[in-house]
Design a protein around this motif. Structure first.
Motif, PDB file in Angstrom:
ATOM      1  N   THR A  54      29.447 -14.330  -1.694  1.00 57.46           N
ATOM      2  CA  THR A  54      29.063 -12.932  -1.940  1.00 57.46           C
ATOM      3  C   THR A  54      29.609 -12.451  -3.286  1.00 57.46           C
ATOM      4  OG1 THR A  54      29.058 -12.460   0.443  1.00 57.46           O
ATOM      5  CG2 THR A  54      29.205 -10.578  -1.057  1.00 57.46           C
ATOM      6  N   PHE A  55      30.842 -12.820  -3.590  1.00 57.74           N
ATOM      7  CA  PHE A  55      31.444 -12.444  -4.868  1.00 57.74           C
ATOM      8  C   PHE A  55      30.669 -13.033  -6.038  1.00 57.74           C
ATOM      9  CE2 PHE A  55      34.268 -13.830  -8.327  1.00 57.74           C
ATOM     10  CZ  PHE A  55      34.764 -12.612  -8.761  1.00 57.74           C
ATOM     11  N   LEU A  56      30.303 -14.299  -5.945  1.00 55.92           N
ATOM     12  CA  LEU A  56      29.599 -14.965  -7.048  1.00 55.92           C
ATOM     13  C   LEU A  56      28.223 -14.349  -7.284  1.00 55.92           C
ATOM     14  CD1 LEU A  56      30.504 -18.708  -6.342  1.00 55.92           C
ATOM     15  CD2 LEU A  56      31.419 -17.235  -8.147  1.00 55.92           C
ATOM     16  N   VAL A  57      27.563 -13.916  -6.199  1.00 52.69           N
ATOM     17  CA  VAL A  57      26.231 -13.318  -6.339  1.00 52.69           C
ATOM     18  C   VAL A  57      26.332 -11.903  -6.905  1.00 52.69           C
ATOM     19  CG1 VAL A  57      24.219 -12.465  -5.072  1.00 52.69           C
ATOM     20  CG2 VAL A  57      25.173 -14.715  -4.537  1.00 52.69           C
ATOM     21  N   ARG A  58      27.227 -11.106  -6.348  1.00 56.45           N
ATOM     22  CA  ARG A  58      27.282  -9.691  -6.717  1.00 56.45           C
ATOM     23  C   ARG A  58      28.066  -9.421  -7.997  1.00 56.45           C
ATOM     24  NH1 ARG A  58      27.899  -6.467  -0.892  1.00 56.45           N
ATOM     25  NH2 ARG A  58      25.981  -7.332   0.040  1.00 56.45           N
ATOM     26  N   PHE A  59      29.168 -10.144  -8.191  1.00 52.55           N
ATOM     27  CA  PHE A  59      29.976  -9.924  -9.389  1.00 52.55           C
ATOM     28  C   PHE A  59      29.533 -10.836 -10.532  1.00 52.55           C
ATOM     29  CE2 PHE A  59      33.533 -11.082 -12.133  1.00 52.55           C
ATOM     30  CZ  PHE A  59      33.980  -9.832 -12.543  1.00 52.55           C
ATOM     31  N   GLY A  60      29.320 -12.098 -10.244  1.00 51.00           N
ATOM     32  CA  GLY A  60      28.954 -13.046 -11.285  1.00 51.00           C
ATOM     33  C   GLY A  60      27.489 -13.044 -11.635  1.00 51.00           C
ATOM     34  N   GLY A  61      26.641 -12.478 -10.739  1.00 45.55           N
ATOM     35  CA  GLY A  61      25.215 -12.478 -11.013  1.00 45.55           C
ATOM     36  C   GLY A  61      24.571 -13.838 -10.823  1.00 45.55           C
TER      37      GLY A  61
ATOM     38  N   ALA B 229      36.304 -15.371 -15.808  1.00 45.88           N
ATOM     39  CA  ALA B 229      36.558 -14.277 -14.866  1.00 45.88           C
ATOM     40  C   ALA B 229      35.955 -14.571 -13.494  1.00 45.88           C
ATOM     41  CB  ALA B 229      35.995 -12.968 -15.416  1.00 45.88           C
ATOM     42  N   THR B 230      34.754 -15.114 -13.494  1.00 46.07           N
ATOM     43  CA  THR B 230      34.076 -15.396 -12.230  1.00 46.07           C
ATOM     44  C   THR B 230      34.781 -16.496 -11.454  1.00 46.07           C
ATOM     45  OG1 THR B 230      31.962 -14.779 -13.227  1.00 46.07           O
ATOM     46  CG2 THR B 230      31.883 -16.030 -11.181  1.00 46.07           C
TER      47      THR B 230
END
Length: 353
Positions: A107-114, A262-263
């Motif tokens: 979820t973090f990689l999709v929403r924050f990292g795009g 960062a990601t």
């Protein structure tokens, strides 16, 4: 792809040995936990990113995994066997932690990292890096992002985890190593090596190390063998395995790492936060040291985590059982999750969606 051991490979191997040896010796001399292993990996990783081309023959890596497995088997004592009755509790909690860790990091990689869903899915899988890369290559996932996220996580685990667990809890006292007799050494090799080769042929995850561990454990647990290999053999195995992690950064540029820094760091922090919480939760239920549970629950690098457990004088059989359980679970369940993720991605990219 394996390459023949030509002059270029020999030069790369010499570079790797020198750099890994210096890095391991320096880290150990500075008192860094698991110094021979972590120091070798860090030094070779820096060399690889800097443009040098360190190389380790695959057969030598395999031999090191067999030796570490055999050495790990010496830790199987009657006390360890008695403690196995408590393992189902921690194994069940580990399974829950893996699912939650996967969900949170993805979820973090999709929403924050795009990142797109397939790339995020394979990058977030906690371990089984070779499987992740092979499976991701059959999809439209960005293979470079999957690789860098998996490698950076392993790098941080090896570089930082020993220090983290040392801060949280005092490391165990070094165990007095009993040197095996020549006959015992032959017996260990005569049983451990065939077991390793059999497990590899059967495609059992981390088969070379697991097979050697099982063969050695049977010999030590039965009392047929009391001793193990001398310390220099263990150090050599640590250096080779640390080097094998470092060479994976060959071809990776500093610019590409910086672009995804960062990601990937964020993903690592989340993964460790989730696994660390569940490791702490287990300590509320059964009497197992927190540092040992953190290494057992750490998301990835089975051989690396087992090696750290050995270097940190932990119950390596406990750590090995949990790491292998997690790896097997990931390999079995991951294909089903991949199908679901790819289906969701396809729906999201349909015209009119």
């Amino acid at each position: 792809m394996r390459r023949t051991f030509d002059v270029k490979s020999l030069r790369g191997f010499a570079i790797a040995l020198v750099i890994a040896g210096v890095g391991g010796f320096s880290a150990n001399a500075l008192g860094i936990p698991a110094g021979w292993f972590a120091g070798a990996m860090i030094a070779v990783s820096i060399a690889a990113v800097s443009g040098l081309k360190p190389y380790v023959p695959p057969r030598l890596i395999e031999a090191s995994m067999v030796m570490l497995g055999i050495i790990l088997g010496a830790g199987v004592t009657p006390e360890v066997v008695a403690g196995i009755v408590e393992w189902p509790v921690s194994l069940a909690i580990l399974a829950v932690s893996v699912v939650i860790c996967q969900f949170c990091v993805q979820t973090f990689l999709v929403r924050f990292g795009g990142w797109d869903r397939p790339t995020a899915y394979f990058a977030a899988l906690p371990g089984a890096m070779m499987y992740c890369l092979v499976a991701a290559a059959e999809t439209k996932a960005d293979l470079r992002k999957v690789a860098i996220n998996q490698m950076v996580r392993i790098f941080f685990l090896i570089a930082l985890l020993p220090t983290i667990v040392t801060v949280l809890e005092a490391p165990g006292a070094p165990v007095d190593r009993i040197l095996a007799t020549p006959f015992e050494l032959l017996l260990l090799l005569g049983v451990g090596v065939p077991c390793s080769l059999l497990f590899k042929k059967l495609r059992i995850p981390v088969g070379l190390m697991t097979g050697g561990l099982l063969g050695s454990a049977l010999l030590h647990g039965s009392g047929l063998v009391l001793g193990s290999f001398p310390q220099p053999v263990l150090i050599a195995a640590f250096i080779i395995l640390g080097t094998s992690v470092g060479v994976r950064f060959s071809g990776t540029t500093l610019r590409y790492i910086a672009e995804n820094a960062a990601t990937t760091v964020g993903a690592f922090v989340i993964a460790m936060g989730v696994s660390g919480f569940f490791a702490w939760l287990v300590t509320r239920i059964i009497e197992v040291p927190l540092d040992q549970l953190i290494v057992a629950f750490a998301p990835g690098g089975v051989d690396a985590m087992i090696a750290i457990a050995l270097a940190m004088h932990m119950d390596s059989a406990f750590v090995a059982a949990h790491q292998i359980f997690r790896l097997v679970g990931v390999i079995i369940v991951a294909p089903f999750g991949a199908k679901l993720t790819l289906r969701r991605q396809a729906k999201a990219t349909q015209p009119g969606e």
